[in-house]
Scaffold this active site. Structure first.
Site, PDB file in Angstrom:
ATOM      1  N   HIS A 295     -43.945 -65.708 -14.914  1.00 59.99           N
ATOM      2  CA  HIS A 295     -45.030 -65.938 -13.958  1.00 59.99           C
ATOM      3  C   HIS A 295     -45.074 -64.792 -12.952  1.00 59.99           C
ATOM      4  CE1 HIS A 295     -47.943 -68.522 -12.092  1.00 59.99           C
ATOM      5  NE2 HIS A 295     -47.285 -68.584 -10.954  1.00 59.99           N
TER       6      HIS A 295
ATOM      7  N   ASP B 297     -47.365 -68.274 -20.040  1.00 61.25           N
ATOM      8  CA  ASP B 297     -47.086 -68.668 -18.663  1.00 61.25           C
ATOM      9  C   ASP B 297     -47.047 -70.193 -18.552  1.00 61.25           C
ATOM     10  OD1 ASP B 297     -47.338 -69.269 -15.869  1.00 61.25           O
ATOM     11  OD2 ASP B 297     -48.236 -67.308 -15.528  1.00 61.25           O
TER      12      ASP B 297
ATOM     13  N   SER C  76     -50.807 -66.233  -8.894  1.00 55.46           N
ATOM     14  CA  SER C  76     -50.711 -67.677  -9.052  1.00 55.46           C
ATOM     15  C   SER C  76     -51.813 -68.372  -8.241  1.00 55.46           C
ATOM     16  CB  SER C  76     -49.303 -68.122  -8.626  1.00 55.46           C
ATOM     17  OG  SER C  76     -49.087 -69.456  -8.977  1.00 55.46           O
TER      18      SER C  76
END
Length: 533
Positions: free
Chosen positions: A495, A466, A241
């Protein structure tokens, strides 16, 4: 919207494309902008020298590893320590802050060891200190890699144990119910604008000395000092991320210091996306993934009884929202709290069944289940402090990394337009990021992420659906990092792909980290198993 963890305030992620263009045009005709660019280059040169100074000191000093403090919740044989870094890399001998790090040694033989694998889970504002627990909890996905690597986690600057910052009293921060993020009137918008400005002012008041240095480039520099302190000539890094943006910036600033790098669920590194536009893109992706989840709930209506079509489930969501708006559930759960709780389903497949279960219980008359899940716990002072700190870091990094629009008209126009078709997250995300419009500290121009001489092949992993980091981000980083490989998990959207069981992905990540081989071509993998009720 925040990259890796569901938020507690109202959401994370956002751009300054127009501003960048305007600066370039102005630079062509006015000398002061050229002077400003020269000054920026001088500062960057000083920072580059500063990080070399700090890294040399750290290499000499090393890390004094010891048993972790009991309150950190890290079991033996995980060891903890500190790495000193300059607050301002342009002044490497000036004020220092301490970065908390932890480590567990490789599980294989001495000759199998390939060094340390450093991890960041996202955010901005996420702690990486739990990474070594993948070894102590015997996580099977990481068993092969653990034989070769020490697993190293850290709290980035401003986070948790590393000179933590704050913007508001934590108990006040979690107080509920908050205003409905979706405005009914101009008066509602005005009130939310006031709250955002107050929050920005609170950051300045409580953490002003740290704010100018709360940037992704500085975290990348800290990472290089940590590398040196670990005694590593080159860095092995796993970023998930927001951690992928740290990876992108580190790879740009320190290409010859990279050994292996995995970027999982990628923040779009384009200057035009960081950070305003990235947040708008997120709103669109969240709506797509919300629909994926509500379709799944409808498919399992025999279990959840929330509607046997996606349209019926959506209608029940709107009904729940309206009920909570009129009379907050348990006096604490209004629309803002509902969004904070329900957004975990679009984030992570692992939340699909638990979220549906809580909702199903509520629909059957068990109000307490929803209150327990969605309302703040004012007795959890440590958890509330961590939530407030995470939000403060999120805001500080995104607001400082880039120049944000200051015109409310622009914010209002963009979010009003998006809300029409993507209502689940748009306004909640807007209010979370609005402090950046009145930010009371310096804002920078993002690093131009690109391949420089010496950068080895980077492995990029991404799912197509995502919500938090839309797929385009992986494509963009793949273009910018020459020689990189992209593993795409198709028809999936959870995610953080490397933490899921999908042999097509897992085996390639293992192969890369253990051998450095990225394969001859990009790969498309079938999705991991769909959750079951």
């Amino acid at each position: 919207m925040r990259g890796m963890r569901p938020r507690r305030r109202a959401a994370a992620f956002g751009s300054a494309g127009a501003l960048v263009t305007a600066t370039l045009i102005a630079g062509a005709v006015t000398a002061p902008v050229a002077n400003a660019a020269e000054t920026a280059r001088t500062v960057q040169d000083r920072e580059a020298k500063g990080v070399a100074v700090a890294a040399a000191k750290a290499a000499k000093k090393g890390i004094k590893w010891q048993d972790c403090p009991e309150s950190w919740g890290l079991e033996k044989p995980i060891m903890c320590g500190w790495v000193s870094v300059p607050l301002d890399y342009a002044k490497p001998n000036g004020k220092q802050i301490k970065i908390a790090v932890d480590r567990i040694g490789n599980t294989g033989r001495k000759k199998e060891r390939q060094g340390a694998l450093v991890y960041n889970p996202g955010g901005p504002g996420g702690s990486g200190l739990r990474f070594p627990r993948r070894v102590t909890t015997k996580n099977p996905l990481w068993a092969n890699v653990a034989k070769a690597y020490d697993f190293v986690g850290f709290d980035p600057r401003g986070v948790g144990k590393s000179a933590p910052i704050s913007c508001v009293d934590p108990q006040q921060f979690v107080k509920a119910p908050k205003m409905d993020p979706v405005p009914d009137s101009e008066a509602d918008k005005l009130k939310q604008r006031g709250l955002a400005a107050d929050y920005a002012a609170g950051c300045k008041k409580r953490s002003g000395a740290m704010l100018p240095y709360m940037t992704t480039p500085n975290t990348a520099r800290d990472l290089d000092v940590i590398r040196a302190a670990l005694g590593e000539k080159k860095l092995n890094f796993l970023g998930v991320s927001y951690g992928t943006y740290i990876a992108a910036v580190y790879g740009t600033l320190f290409p010859t210091h990279v050994r292996r790098m995995v970027a999982d669920s990628v923040v779009n590194p384009s200057r035009e996306k960081i950070w305003y536009q990235a947040n708008l893109d997120q709103d669109v992706a969240f709506e797509m993934r919300w629909k994926d989840w509500t379709k799944w709930v409808a498919k399992h209506d025999a279990t959840y009884h929330l509607g046997d079509t996606q349209a019926k489930v959506q209608a029940n969501w709107l009904k729940l929202r309206a009920t909570a708006k009129k009379n907050p559930i348990g006096g604490l759960v209004g629309p803002a709290e509902l969004i904070s709780f329900f957004q975990s389903a679009p984030y992570y497949d692992s939340a699909w069944a638990p979220t549906a279960q809580v909702w199903s219980k509520y629909a059957a008359g068990d109000t307490q289940a929803l209150v327990d899940a969605a309302a703040p716990d004012l007795t959890d002072t440590a958890g509330n402090a961590a939530s407030e700190n995470g939000n403060a870091v999120y805001t500080a990094v995104e607001c400082t990394d880039a120049k944000w629009p200051t015109s409310w008209k622009k914010w209002d126009r963009d979010n009003t337009r998006l809300h029409k078709n993507y209502p689940f997250m748009t306004w909640a995300n807007a209010w979370m990021n609005l402090p950046c419009a009145t930010w009371q500290s310096k804002q920078y121009t993002p690093v131009e992420v690109k391949t420089k001489k010496g950068l080895p092949p980077v492995l990029i992993v991404q799912s197509t659906r995502d919500a938090a980091t839309p797929y385009g981000g992986a494509v963009e980083l793949h273009k910018r990092f020459k020689g990189s490989r992209l593993i795409t998990e198709t028809k999936a959207g959870s995610h953080g792909v490397t933490s899921l069981t999908n042999p097509c992905v897992n085996q390639r990540v293992d192969t890369y980290l253990l051998t450095g081989k990225v394969g001859k071509a990009d790969v498309k993998c079938a999705p991991h198993a769909t959750p079951t009720p």
